[in-house]
Write a protein that holds these residues in place. Sequence first.
Motif, mmCIF file in Angstrom:
data_model
loop_
_atom_site.group_PDB
_atom_site.id
_atom_site.type_symbol
_atom_site.label_atom_id
_atom_site.label_comp_id
_atom_site.label_asym_id
_atom_site.label_seq_id
_atom_site.Cartn_x
_atom_site.Cartn_y
_atom_site.Cartn_z
ATOM 1 N N GLY A 151 83.378 19.503 48.119
ATOM 2 C CA GLY A 151 83.180 19.224 46.705
ATOM 3 C C GLY A 151 82.222 18.080 46.453
ATOM 4 O O GLY A 151 81.375 18.135 45.553
ATOM 5 N N GLY A 152 82.332 17.021 47.247
ATOM 6 C CA GLY A 152 81.443 15.880 47.084
ATOM 7 C C GLY A 152 79.989 16.227 47.373
ATOM 8 O O GLY A 152 79.075 15.789 46.665
ATOM 9 N N MET A 153 79.757 17.050 48.400
ATOM 10 C CA MET A 153 78.386 17.479 48.719
ATOM 11 C C MET A 153 77.828 18.372 47.615
ATOM 12 O O MET A 153 76.650 18.270 47.257
ATOM 13 N N GLN A 154 78.680 19.243 47.073
ATOM 14 C CA GLN A 154 78.228 20.101 45.975
ATOM 15 C C GLN A 154 77.799 19.269 44.773
ATOM 16 O O GLN A 154 76.780 19.561 44.139
ATOM 17 N N GLN A 155 78.555 18.213 44.470
ATOM 18 C CA GLN A 155 78.178 17.361 43.346
ATOM 19 C C GLN A 155 76.859 16.654 43.622
ATOM 20 O O GLN A 155 76.035 16.473 42.718
#
Length: 280
Positions: free
Chosen positions: A178-182
Amino acid sequence: MLDFEDKVLRVRNLSKQFGEGCELCRHDKGVLEKNHCPHCKTIYACRDISFDLYKGEILGVVGESGSGKSTFVKCLYFDQDVTAGEAYVTDYKEGKANMFDETSQQKRYLRDYLLGMVYQNPYLGLKMDFTTISNIAEKLIAAGGRNVVGMIERADELLDVVSIEKFRRKDAPKSFSGGMQQRVQIAKALSNNPPILFLDEVTTGLDLSVQAAVLDMIKVIQRDLQISMIVVSHDLGVIRMLADRTMVMLDGVVIEEGLTDQILEDPQHAYTQQLVHSLL
């Protein structure tokens, strides 16, 4: 130091309602229960919101779920049509055209060249089956980019900024955390150097350590690129870390606004006092 004479966005009386309204609620908002009419079920998500955004500023918008803060920023990015109101972008038609009255073609121009959005749900901002580089190229193509080599170089430059490793850049975001997607969303939103960036609950659902890393990155990007940002969050801790000024929303209305330090140190409204107390 912010120059409070240098406005990049002016918004006046932005309102958004879901439903036609009835004789009672159209003429007397005192009949509302929170932000909805018990008689006709109309929801008044945003009511007469006015503010200015300045060059290089981060404006925080905080409030509980259902306060209207996400609807407000989606209206500014044309994801939803406003019911009433005006908004003027300084870099668009000399700041004299109400962007809410513009054609769909002109609104696309504003989205492609002058505005960026980072959604709470990365699936709204990314093509999950495209490569990471292709996601950024999509935004560049929408703005008229045709030089493939140049677009790849721009994508690599931005992915360096948001710390996506080189060996992952041809992977699809669906395989990312999720953090990489953001972070990829942020890179995509920055691709055309927009003067205004909207961020809607970008750390919700992320682990605390990942939240901190994303917030640090946003602050560095804003400082280095001098982009003006509107950051929407239910978490006053996020707003405290990022925002120069803050608006507090409740039931579709801005109930308090001011410098973030002032809001935190001397909240005036009972709801804001409750928010600040929960942060301590």
